[in-house]
Motif scaffolding. Structure first.
Motif, short mmCIF file in Angstrom:
data_model
loop_
_atom_site.label_atom_id
_atom_site.label_comp_id
_atom_site.label_asym_id
_atom_site.label_seq_id
_atom_site.Cartn_x
_atom_site.Cartn_y
_atom_site.Cartn_z
N ASP A 3 -70.46 -0.47 -67.70
CA ASP A 3 -70.26 -1.35 -66.47
C ASP A 3 -68.79 -1.23 -66.07
O ASP A 3 -68.54 -1.45 -64.71
N ARG A 4 -67.94 -1.18 -66.95
CA ARG A 4 -66.52 -1.20 -66.67
C ARG A 4 -66.07 -0.09 -65.60
O ARG A 4 -65.64 -0.18 -64.70
N GLU A 5 -66.81 1.11 -66.09
CA GLU A 5 -66.63 2.39 -65.49
C GLU A 5 -67.14 2.37 -63.85
O GLU A 5 -66.66 2.88 -62.94
N GLN A 6 -68.54 1.85 -63.82
CA GLN A 6 -69.09 1.72 -62.55
C GLN A 6 -68.25 0.91 -61.93
O GLN A 6 -67.97 1.24 -60.43
N LEU A 7 -67.71 -0.24 -62.19
CA LEU A 7 -67.02 -1.26 -61.43
C LEU A 7 -65.78 -0.40 -60.99
O LEU A 7 -65.10 -0.62 -59.82
N GLU A 8 -64.88 0.13 -62.02
CA GLU A 8 -63.80 1.01 -61.39
C GLU A 8 -64.08 2.07 -60.39
O GLU A 8 -63.12 2.09 -59.49
N GLU A 9 -65.12 2.72 -60.60
CA GLU A 9 -65.53 3.73 -59.52
C GLU A 9 -65.92 2.85 -58.36
O GLU A 9 -65.32 3.52 -57.09
N ALA A 10 -66.34 1.97 -58.11
CA ALA A 10 -66.62 1.25 -56.98
C ALA A 10 -65.36 0.71 -56.48
O ALA A 10 -65.05 0.70 -55.02
#
Length: 170
Positions: free
Chosen positions: A83-90
């Motif tokens: 979830d953290r990685e997805q948010l960082e990518e977004a």
């Protein structure tokens, strides 16, 4: 007027017409080329702006969605590294699309985007603090979900301004 004078004037006009026809034709072609070039440039700028709007709108809404998802997961205690990685990518995508748009969109659209950004960036900062266990007084996932709702009308306003700038009538 005598026939000789009339013949001479006719001959001069004929010669001048013959000499000037290519010049006038060339000038007309040059003007036409300038108009075509201007049309092509306007079309290119329009396409750039439309692409920037599409990318900025998509990135803003994706970032908004992932912020909301993160808050739900934080609240429920199931926030993961994925979830953290997805948010960082977004977040990076959103930042990049905004940076690109700054070069091609009018100030009124950037103002609307800045209003959206204030809400999204604020919520993003709260999520980071909540995730690290460093929440400030009054900060919670539940409160932030309520605060994130402020972005909805701002996103709508931004989209409407973009559409209006592109000449799209409702």
């Amino acid at each position: 007027m005598t026939a000789a004078l009339s013949a001479m004037i006719t001959a001069v006009v004929g010669v001048l017409g013959t000499l000037l026809a290519p010049v006038l034709s060339q000038r007309h072609a040059a003007r036409q080329q300038v108009r075509e070039t201007e049309r092509a440039e306007r079309r290119l700028l329009f396409e750039e702006r439309r692409a920037a709007y599409t990318a900025m709108n998509r990135a803003s809404r994706q970032f908004h969605t992932l912020l909301k998802d993160a808050l739900h997961r934080l609240r429920d205690g199931v926030y993961t590294e994925h979830d953290r990685e997805q948010l960082e990518e977004a977040r990076r995508e959103y930042r990049d699309r905004y940076a690109e748009a700054q070069m091609v969109v009018p100030e009124r659209v950037l103002d609307a985007s800045r209003a959206v950004n204030e809400v999204l960036a604020g919520i993003d900062a709260v999520i980071k603090r909540l995730d690290r266990g460093l929440a400030r007084e009054g900060e919670s996932a539940e409160r932030s979900l309520q605060d994130l709702k402020q972005a909805d009308p701002l996103l709508t306003t931004m989209r409407r301004l973009m559409r209006a700038d592109l000449g799209i009538q409702d």
